[in-house]
Motif scaffolding. Structure first.
Motif, PDB file in Angstrom:
ATOM      1  N   ILE A 235      18.443  53.160  -0.030  1.00  0.00           N
ATOM      2  CA  ILE A 235      19.328  53.265   1.135  1.00  0.00           C
ATOM      3  C   ILE A 235      19.221  54.648   1.770  1.00  0.00           C
ATOM      4  O   ILE A 235      19.077  54.788   2.992  1.00  0.00           O
ATOM      5  CB  ILE A 235      20.787  52.972   0.721  1.00  0.00           C
ATOM      6  CG1 ILE A 235      20.929  51.516   0.265  1.00  0.00           C
ATOM      7  CG2 ILE A 235      21.745  53.261   1.884  1.00  0.00           C
ATOM      8  CD1 ILE A 235      22.286  51.187  -0.353  1.00  0.00           C
ATOM      9  N   LEU A 236      19.260  55.677   0.930  1.00  0.00           N
ATOM     10  CA  LEU A 236      19.235  57.054   1.456  1.00  0.00           C
ATOM     11  C   LEU A 236      17.890  57.400   2.095  1.00  0.00           C
ATOM     12  O   LEU A 236      17.850  58.027   3.162  1.00  0.00           O
ATOM     13  CB  LEU A 236      19.577  58.039   0.333  1.00  0.00           C
ATOM     14  CG  LEU A 236      20.998  57.937  -0.226  1.00  0.00           C
ATOM     15  CD1 LEU A 236      21.198  58.940  -1.351  1.00  0.00           C
ATOM     16  CD2 LEU A 236      22.036  58.163   0.881  1.00  0.00           C
ATOM     17  N   TRP A 237      16.789  57.017   1.464  1.00  0.00           N
ATOM     18  CA  TRP A 237      15.483  57.296   2.068  1.00  0.00           C
ATOM     19  C   TRP A 237      15.345  56.561   3.407  1.00  0.00           C
ATOM     20  O   TRP A 237      14.780  57.105   4.366  1.00  0.00           O
ATOM     21  CB  TRP A 237      14.352  56.858   1.132  1.00  0.00           C
ATOM     22  CG  TRP A 237      14.023  57.755  -0.011  1.00  0.00           C
ATOM     23  CD1 TRP A 237      13.913  57.395  -1.328  1.00  0.00           C
ATOM     24  CD2 TRP A 237      13.718  59.162   0.031  1.00  0.00           C
ATOM     25  NE1 TRP A 237      13.572  58.478  -2.102  1.00  0.00           N
ATOM     26  CE2 TRP A 237      13.439  59.575  -1.287  1.00  0.00           C
ATOM     27  CE3 TRP A 237      13.658  60.096   1.068  1.00  0.00           C
ATOM     28  CZ2 TRP A 237      13.100  60.889  -1.608  1.00  0.00           C
ATOM     29  CZ3 TRP A 237      13.328  61.413   0.750  1.00  0.00           C
ATOM     30  CH2 TRP A 237      13.048  61.802  -0.570  1.00  0.00           C
ATOM     31  N   LYS A 238      15.863  55.346   3.471  1.00  0.00           N
ATOM     32  CA  LYS A 238      15.788  54.574   4.708  1.00  0.00           C
ATOM     33  C   LYS A 238      16.576  55.268   5.816  1.00  0.00           C
ATOM     34  O   LYS A 238      16.141  55.333   6.970  1.00  0.00           O
ATOM     35  CB  LYS A 238      16.313  53.153   4.448  1.00  0.00           C
ATOM     36  CG  LYS A 238      16.081  52.181   5.594  1.00  0.00           C
ATOM     37  CD  LYS A 238      16.129  50.725   5.127  1.00  0.00           C
ATOM     38  CE  LYS A 238      17.436  50.350   4.479  1.00  0.00           C
ATOM     39  NZ  LYS A 238      17.525  48.881   4.220  1.00  0.00           N
ATOM     40  N   ALA A 300      14.359  58.399  -7.368  1.00  0.00           N
ATOM     41  CA  ALA A 300      13.940  59.010  -6.103  1.00  0.00           C
ATOM     42  C   ALA A 300      12.465  58.756  -5.827  1.00  0.00           C
ATOM     43  O   ALA A 300      12.055  58.595  -4.673  1.00  0.00           O
ATOM     44  CB  ALA A 300      14.215  60.509  -6.145  1.00  0.00           C
ATOM     45  N   LEU A 301      11.671  58.713  -6.891  1.00  0.00           N
ATOM     46  CA  LEU A 301      10.233  58.456  -6.753  1.00  0.00           C
ATOM     47  C   LEU A 301       9.956  56.987  -6.463  1.00  0.00           C
ATOM     48  O   LEU A 301       9.027  56.661  -5.706  1.00  0.00           O
ATOM     49  CB  LEU A 301       9.523  58.876  -8.047  1.00  0.00           C
ATOM     50  CG  LEU A 301       8.019  58.619  -8.141  1.00  0.00           C
ATOM     51  CD1 LEU A 301       7.258  59.422  -7.097  1.00  0.00           C
ATOM     52  CD2 LEU A 301       7.508  58.957  -9.550  1.00  0.00           C
ATOM     53  N   ARG A 302      10.763  56.090  -7.033  1.00  0.00           N
ATOM     54  CA  ARG A 302      10.532  54.650  -6.900  1.00  0.00           C
ATOM     55  C   ARG A 302      11.785  53.959  -6.355  1.00  0.00           C
ATOM     56  O   ARG A 302      12.462  53.196  -7.067  1.00  0.00           O
ATOM     57  CB  ARG A 302      10.178  54.054  -8.265  1.00  0.00           C
ATOM     58  CG  ARG A 302       8.959  54.670  -8.922  1.00  0.00           C
ATOM     59  CD  ARG A 302       8.851  54.238 -10.362  1.00  0.00           C
ATOM     60  NE  ARG A 302       7.705  54.833 -11.036  1.00  0.00           N
ATOM     61  CZ  ARG A 302       7.496  54.786 -12.356  1.00  0.00           C
ATOM     62  NH1 ARG A 302       8.367  54.159 -13.127  1.00  0.00           N
ATOM     63  NH2 ARG A 302       6.437  55.368 -12.888  1.00  0.00           N
ATOM     64  N   PRO A 303      12.126  54.202  -5.102  1.00  0.00           N
ATOM     65  CA  PRO A 303      13.335  53.592  -4.533  1.00  0.00           C
ATOM     66  C   PRO A 303      13.192  52.079  -4.417  1.00  0.00           C
ATOM     67  O   PRO A 303      12.096  51.550  -4.266  1.00  0.00           O
ATOM     68  CB  PRO A 303      13.446  54.244  -3.160  1.00  0.00           C
ATOM     69  CG  PRO A 303      12.032  54.623  -2.813  1.00  0.00           C
ATOM     70  CD  PRO A 303      11.389  55.016  -4.108  1.00  0.00           C
ATOM     71  N   GLN A 304      14.317  51.411  -4.475  1.00  0.00           N
ATOM     72  CA  GLN A 304      14.341  49.951  -4.370  1.00  0.00           C
ATOM     73  C   GLN A 304      14.615  49.543  -2.925  1.00  0.00           C
ATOM     74  O   GLN A 304      15.610  49.940  -2.329  1.00  0.00           O
ATOM     75  CB  GLN A 304      15.418  49.389  -5.288  1.00  0.00           C
ATOM     76  CG  GLN A 304      15.581  47.880  -5.215  1.00  0.00           C
ATOM     77  CD  GLN A 304      16.724  47.395  -6.091  1.00  0.00           C
ATOM     78  OE1 GLN A 304      17.040  48.000  -7.116  1.00  0.00           O
ATOM     79  NE2 GLN A 304      17.350  46.301  -5.685  1.00  0.00           N
ATOM     80  N   ALA A 305      13.723  48.761  -2.374  1.00  0.00           N
ATOM     81  CA  ALA A 305      13.922  48.257  -1.015  1.00  0.00           C
ATOM     82  C   ALA A 305      15.054  47.220  -1.003  1.00  0.00           C
ATOM     83  O   ALA A 305      15.222  46.450  -1.950  1.00  0.00           O
ATOM     84  CB  ALA A 305      12.636  47.637  -0.492  1.00  0.00           C
TER      85      ALA A 305
END
Length: 338
Positions: A235-238, A300-305
């Motif tokens: 969510i945050l990376w998006k 953080a390296l492998r975020p969940q879509a």
């Protein structure tokens, strides 16, 4: 009779040769290390009540010597060993002669546990080290603010080591405690636990190591359950990629003297000029807000879509994600979260 004498002499010569050969083998064996050079230093523990003779099989099992018989021979040769229980630093590149000398010397000082809590800031660790009498107040922060003085298997930041000093329980010796050495241990642990294992994946990904550490530090504070952190990271990376403010309130606590000072925290939330206010400022905060664990770093390296763009936690700290602003506002009203 003459033939018998020749046989006896022959056997005697063979016996002498065998004894001489065994002697030369044993002498050479006690002075030749198992490994030529470059062996790492390992702590070897002598338990209370252990005899010097009984150490041979233990030294062999841990890779310091090849043959316990050589150890027994050396003990006989030197007339015994004044053994003490405790911890000793040994290398497989030490010959038996040197190993015996080390084991007869005073053991290493006993260490005490120092617990660094997950998510702690530099200031929190500094306070804990000061409270234990290991440093003077501010020494840890000062040392961690000079990254150029340290070495690591990964790129170090230039301003501060916040976020890179791995949180764990460390054994420390109070007498002669060295803050520089302690920080180097923390950096080494960060490398072993995270970077060294996932270096290829990190370097081939779209996020820099530093951005991953910053994100992980927020996840450590934002989501109490490690299994939920990949979803929050997604969510945050998006939101970052779309230029939306993150709305991670933990960032506004970073500069507070006391993390749970609610009055000062609310002041920070209302300060739109604060660079750590992610309610109003898009993108990542200026830096990590604490020390993340490997669970948060991997999230953080492998975020969940997912389909979610927002989230909050209810009074029981349960994660409540939402797909749009309307759903988010409905959840805020339902769980009284503002």
């Amino acid at each position: 009779m003459k033939k018998l004498l020749i046989v006896v002499l022959g056997l005697a010569v063979l016996g002498v040769a065998a004894v001489a050969g065994a002697y030369l083998w044993a002498e050479r064996g006690t002075k030749t290390p198992k490994l030529a050079s470059g062996a790492p230093e390992v702590v070897f523990v002598v338990k209370k009540g252990t005899t010097a003779r009984a150490l041979g099989p233990e030294l062999q099992a841990q890779g310091f010597i090849d043959d316990p018989r050589l150890w027994r021979y050396h003990l006989w040769r030197r007339g015994g060993l004044a053994l003490k229980a405790g911890r000793f630093k040994l290398r497989a590149s030490m010959p038996i002669v040197e190993i015996a000398n080390v084991l007869e010397s005073p053991p290493l000082p006993e260490d005490i546990p120092f617990v660094m809590i997950e998510g702690w800031r530099l200031r929190d660790t500094d306070e804990a080290l000061t409270a234990k009498g290991l440093i003077k107040a501010g020494e840890y922060i000062a040392a961690a603010s000079r990254p150029a003085r340290f070495q690591a298997s990964f790129p170090l930041p230039t301003r501060t080591l916040e976020g890179y000093l791995y949180p764990e329980t460390y054994g420390v010796v109070p007498e002669g405690f060295n803050v520089h050495d302690f920080i180097q241990r923390q950096l080494n642990t960060f490398g072993v636990r995270f970077y060294d294992v996932h270096k290829t994946e990190i370097e081939s990904g779209k996020r820099s190591l530093h951005d991953i550490v910053v994100m992980a530090s927020m996840l450590e504070r934002e989501e109490p359950l490690p299994e939920q952190r990949p979803l929050v990271a997604g969510i945050l990376w998006k939101r970052i990629d779309k230029g939306f403010p993150l709305g991670v309130d933990a960032t506004s606590r970073y500069e507070l003297v006391e993390w749970n000072d609610r009055k000062e925290f609310l002041k920070k939330l209302r300060d739109n000029t604060d660079s750590w206010n992610t309610r109003t400022r898009p993108g990542l905060p200026p830096g990590p807000i604490g020390a993340p664990t490997v669970d948060s770093l991997l999230a953080a390296l492998r975020p969940q879509a997912s389909e979610y763009w927002y989230y909050l936690h209810d009074a029981q700290r349960k994660l409540r994600p939402s797909r749009n602003a309307q759903e988010h506002e409905e959840l805020r009203a339902k769980y009284n979260v503002y």
